[in-house]
Write an enzyme that holds these catalytic residues in place. Structure first.
Site, mmCIF file in Angstrom:
data_model
loop_
_atom_site.group_PDB
_atom_site.id
_atom_site.type_symbol
_atom_site.label_atom_id
_atom_site.label_comp_id
_atom_site.label_asym_id
_atom_site.label_seq_id
_atom_site.Cartn_x
_atom_site.Cartn_y
_atom_site.Cartn_z
ATOM 1 N N GLY A 14 0.788 -1.230 0.000
ATOM 2 C CA GLY A 14 0.000 0.000 0.000
ATOM 3 C C GLY A 14 0.818 1.276 0.000
ATOM 4 O O GLY A 14 0.341 2.319 0.452
ATOM 5 N N LYS A 33 7.823 8.858 -8.203
ATOM 6 C CA LYS A 33 8.120 7.425 -8.083
ATOM 7 C C LYS A 33 9.084 7.110 -9.221
ATOM 8 O O LYS A 33 8.660 6.687 -10.307
ATOM 9 C CB LYS A 33 6.854 6.580 -8.181
ATOM 10 N N ASP A 48 0.724 3.403 -10.685
ATOM 11 C CA ASP A 48 1.198 4.126 -9.498
ATOM 12 C C ASP A 48 1.459 5.601 -9.791
ATOM 13 O O ASP A 48 0.964 6.472 -9.064
ATOM 14 C CB ASP A 48 2.447 3.459 -8.926
ATOM 15 N N GLU A 111 8.649 7.754 -3.620
ATOM 16 C CA GLU A 111 8.144 6.406 -3.407
ATOM 17 C C GLU A 111 9.045 5.407 -4.110
ATOM 18 O O GLU A 111 9.318 5.517 -5.303
ATOM 19 C CB GLU A 111 6.715 6.271 -3.938
ATOM 20 N N GLY A 114 8.796 -1.628 -4.561
ATOM 21 C CA GLY A 114 8.889 -2.803 -3.713
ATOM 22 C C GLY A 114 9.374 -2.464 -2.312
ATOM 23 O O GLY A 114 9.082 -1.389 -1.783
#
Length: 212
Positions: A14, A33, A48, A111, A114
């Site tokens: 999450g 990200k 994402d 971000e 994984g």
């Protein structure tokens, strides 16, 4: 408000949900990200970076996706393996340089891809990426069976490397065997870290309680 690196105990815990929630709760915050594997160009809006762009009130376009996530690979593998399948490798110094440019623009959430020990190159892990940017961590953990061990293992791995954990975000799992509060109490016996409970389907205002 400071910048942070959002990492996790593993994949599908999450991270993007929590990052998007923090963005909506803190409009002055921005997010990137840089690395993404398992990317499907035809699903940009639900990707994402697409979710992060929407949380920042930006249009989800191919140009915007590329600006937020320059390194995108289709195979749902660790970034180094996904890049290798496309005949590429990740330029670690370019990755660090991109992040530093973005961090200079203001409070930013970076971000990761994984978990905290995901390989990026033959010698670099996500934890090295975090350490080289000298950022504190927002560590996202689920509350599924086994999450306590995974969270303790990841937190101690980061702390041993001198990486500071600003907060552990306990993102309530759909199959949680006990309440999130019970998981929090169990973790608190072993980890000297601030913890923040993220209830299932938490609304943006629920993230306002986490001081950044």
């Amino acid at each position: 408000m400071n910048s942070y690196f959002v990492t996790a105990t593993g994949t599908d815990t999450g991270k993007t949900f929590c990052t998007a929630g923090l963005l909506r709760a803190n409009p002055s915050l921005r997010a990137i990200k840089p690395l993404l594997s398992g990317y499907s160009p035809e699903h940009d809006e639900g990707s994402d970076p697409g979710l992060l762009l929407a949380a920042m009130g930006q249009a989800v376009t191919s140009e915007a996706i590329a600006a937020v996530t320059p390194w995108r690979y289709q195979a749902p593998l660790s970034p180094d393996m996904a890049a290798a399948q496309e005949g590429q490798s990740i330029d670690y110094e370019a990755l660090i340089g991109f992040c530093r440019v973005e961090l200079a623009k203001g409070p930013t959430l970076i971000e990761g891809a994984g978990g905290a020990a995901v390989p990026l190159t033959g010698v670099k892990l996500t934890a090295d990426w975090i350490a080289d940017l000298n950022l504190q961590v927002l560590l996202v953990s689920g509350t599924y069976l086994g999450s306590i061990s995974h969270c303790i293992t990841t937190a101690e791995f980061l702390l041993r490397r001198g990486i500071s954990i600003h907060a552990i975000l306990l993102n309530e799992s759909t199959d949680a065997p006990v309440s999130t509060e019970e998981t929090q109490a169990a973790l608190a016996r072993y980890l000297p870290c601030r913890m923040f409970i993220v209830k299932r389907n938490a609304a943006p205002e629920d993230f306002k309680g986490l001081e950044l």
